[in-house]
Design a protein around this motif. Structure first.
Motif, short mmCIF file in Angstrom:
data_model
loop_
_atom_site.label_atom_id
_atom_site.label_comp_id
_atom_site.label_asym_id
_atom_site.label_seq_id
_atom_site.Cartn_x
_atom_site.Cartn_y
_atom_site.Cartn_z
N MET A 114 0.87 -1.26 0.09
CA MET A 114 0.01 -0.09 -0.19
C MET A 114 0.93 1.24 0.03
N ASP A 115 0.16 2.40 -0.41
CA ASP A 115 0.81 3.69 -0.31
C ASP A 115 2.33 3.75 -1.45
N ARG A 116 2.30 2.97 -2.53
CA ARG A 116 3.40 3.05 -3.29
C ARG A 116 3.25 4.19 -4.18
N LEU A 117 2.07 4.75 -4.23
CA LEU A 117 1.85 5.96 -5.20
C LEU A 117 1.52 7.29 -4.33
N LYS A 118 1.77 7.00 -2.76
CA LYS A 118 1.09 7.81 -2.07
C LYS A 118 1.69 9.52 -2.43
N GLY A 119 0.72 10.53 -2.53
CA GLY A 119 1.15 11.92 -2.87
C GLY A 119 1.26 12.03 -4.31
N LYS A 120 1.00 10.94 -5.21
CA LYS A 120 1.06 11.08 -6.62
C LYS A 120 -0.21 11.39 -7.46
N ILE A 121 -0.19 12.03 -8.44
CA ILE A 121 -1.21 12.37 -9.16
C ILE A 121 -1.11 11.96 -10.46
N ALA A 122 -2.21 11.17 -10.96
CA ALA A 122 -2.01 10.36 -12.39
C ALA A 122 -3.20 10.91 -13.22
N VAL A 123 -2.79 10.73 -14.44
CA VAL A 123 -3.95 10.72 -15.59
C VAL A 123 -3.93 9.44 -16.14
N ILE A 124 -5.00 8.79 -16.23
CA ILE A 124 -5.36 7.59 -17.16
C ILE A 124 -6.54 7.65 -18.01
N THR A 125 -5.98 7.34 -19.45
CA THR A 125 -6.74 7.52 -20.49
C THR A 125 -7.57 6.24 -20.64
N GLY A 126 -8.85 6.28 -21.15
CA GLY A 126 -9.34 4.80 -21.13
C GLY A 126 -9.56 4.21 -19.92
N GLY A 127 -9.86 5.12 -18.94
CA GLY A 127 -10.08 4.44 -17.43
C GLY A 127 -11.42 3.91 -17.10
N CYS A 128 -12.36 3.94 -17.77
CA CYS A 128 -13.61 3.73 -17.35
C CYS A 128 -13.87 2.04 -17.74
N ALA A 129 -13.04 1.34 -18.38
CA ALA A 129 -13.40 -0.15 -18.40
C ALA A 129 -12.02 -0.86 -18.61
N GLY A 130 -12.14 -2.24 -18.48
CA GLY A 130 -10.82 -2.97 -19.04
C GLY A 130 -9.48 -2.74 -18.25
N ILE A 131 -8.49 -2.59 -18.95
CA ILE A 131 -7.18 -2.24 -18.32
C ILE A 131 -7.08 -1.05 -17.56
N GLY A 132 -7.76 -0.02 -18.50
CA GLY A 132 -7.88 1.25 -17.48
C GLY A 132 -8.35 1.40 -16.27
N LEU A 133 -9.52 0.54 -16.24
CA LEU A 133 -10.47 0.52 -15.26
C LEU A 133 -9.69 -0.19 -13.80
N ALA A 134 -9.05 -1.23 -14.18
CA ALA A 134 -8.30 -1.88 -13.19
C ALA A 134 -6.97 -1.07 -12.73
N THR A 135 -6.48 -0.25 -13.60
CA THR A 135 -5.37 0.51 -13.18
C THR A 135 -5.73 1.55 -12.34
N VAL A 136 -6.97 2.45 -12.53
CA VAL A 136 -7.52 3.28 -11.77
C VAL A 136 -7.59 2.73 -10.54
N GLU A 137 -8.16 1.50 -10.24
CA GLU A 137 -8.32 0.85 -8.84
C GLU A 137 -7.10 0.50 -8.37
N ARG A 138 -6.24 0.06 -8.83
CA ARG A 138 -4.84 -0.18 -8.43
C ARG A 138 -4.11 1.00 -7.85
N PHE A 139 -4.21 1.96 -8.81
CA PHE A 139 -3.24 3.28 -8.45
C PHE A 139 -4.23 3.99 -7.15
N GLU A 140 -5.45 4.08 -7.10
CA GLU A 140 -6.04 4.64 -6.28
C GLU A 140 -5.85 3.78 -4.79
N ALA A 141 -5.87 2.44 -4.90
CA ALA A 141 -5.73 1.90 -3.74
C ALA A 141 -4.06 2.05 -3.07
N GLU A 142 -3.26 2.54 -3.92
CA GLU A 142 -1.92 2.66 -3.68
C GLU A 142 -1.81 4.18 -3.42
N GLY A 143 -2.69 4.94 -3.04
CA GLY A 143 -2.75 6.18 -2.56
C GLY A 143 -2.70 7.40 -3.79
#
Length: 287
Positions: free
Chosen positions: A1-30
């Motif tokens: 956890m917190d591997r991305l704490k304090g970071k701000i990310a933009v993910i394109t195509g983030g509403c489904a598939g690979i993008g959605l899974a990455t949104v969930e992963r990044f958010e869980a990591e802070g």
């Protein structure tokens, strides 16, 4: 956890598939995440699901002003930009070369390659203002070998791989790392686009793919969006601080070698054939 704490990310195509899974992963990591997509309903659902940490802005990545506005909105909404995951895309034109029109070719390249270059271009000023950043691009195994996708898609993804390397060299001294992921057979909607495949048929195709996928590569399991999200997390985090300009295959080992190198049934069949040839030769010698 917190591997991305304090970071701000933009993910394109983030509403489904690979993008959605990455949104969930990044958010869980802070991380705080701005999603760029064209599915407004799914985007609103993401904002409701992750209040305060995930935001949505409509972005058609074939439209340059919308890409520029997306990157600027990350600064307006969250205060900066550290990570860009250029992930939005689709299968592009399915046409063979002899059927290809210039319009179909340009549309595919615009969606799959031009959008990646422009995403980087408009993210860079904001990343430099923060002292650097990490860019992750979604390429494909189709960019490495013929037969893995339609020609327009495959050429565009090969371009993404080389763009990643050239951009990494150009941006290294600005503190910006650039890497790419080459997914293999990943169970997403890219194989069943809603505009061409009826919902019932799409579900049947997905079920068939899930059953057959374990036989397509050495690792006997279907590739999932989360597998790509995990790779994106590595490239986005400081764990890859000494890595830039590379493309990582996340393909279940599909490219490790020809099928006979990993398929026990094929190896056994080759052994049987060799033994049969030897027996026939020895029988001939004896006579």
């Amino acid at each position: 956890m917190d591997r991305l704490k304090g970071k701000i990310a933009v993910i394109t195509g983030g509403c489904a598939g690979i993008g959605l899974a990455t949104v969930e992963r990044f958010e869980a990591e802070g991380a705080r995440v701005l999603v760029g997509d064209i599915d407004d309903a799914a985007g609103a659902a993401l904002e409701a699901r992750f209040p305060g940490t995930v935001a949505y802005r409509r972005c058609d990545v074939t439209d340059e002003p919308q890409i520029e506005a997306l990157m600027a909105h990350a600064v307006d909404r969250f205060g900066g930009l550290d990570i860009l995951f250029n992930n939005a895309g689709a299968g592009g034109s399915p046409q063979r070369l002899e059927e290809m029109t210039g319009e179909a070719w340009d549309r595919s390249q615009g969606l799959l390659l031009r959008s990646v270059a422009l995403g980087m271009r408009y993210a860079l000023p904001h990343m430099k203002a923060r002292g650097g950043g990490a860019i992750v691009n979604t390429a494909s195994i189709a960019g490495l070998q013929a037969g893995m996708g339609p020609i327009a898609y495959s050429v565009a993804k090969a371009g993404v791989i080389h763009l990643t390397k050239v951009a990494a060299a150009e941006l290294a001294r600005d503190g910006v790392r650039v890497n790419a992921i080459c997914p293999g057979l990943i169970l997403t909607n890219i194989f069943t686009p809603s505009e061409t495949v009826p919902a019932g048929m799409a579900e049947l195709i997905k079920q068939t793919m899930a059953q057959q996928a374990p036989d397509a590569q050495p690792i006997a399991k279907p590739g999932l969006p989360a597998d790509i999200a995990n790779a994106a997390l590595f490239f986005a985090s400081d764990e890859s601080a000494f890595v830039t300009g590379v493309h990582m295959l996340v393909d279940g080992g599909m490219f490790v070698g020809p099928r006979q190198s990993w398929d026990p049934e094929m190896r056994a069949e080759r052994t049987r054939m060799q033994e049969a040839r030897r027996a026939a030769f020895e029988a001939g010698q004896a006579s």
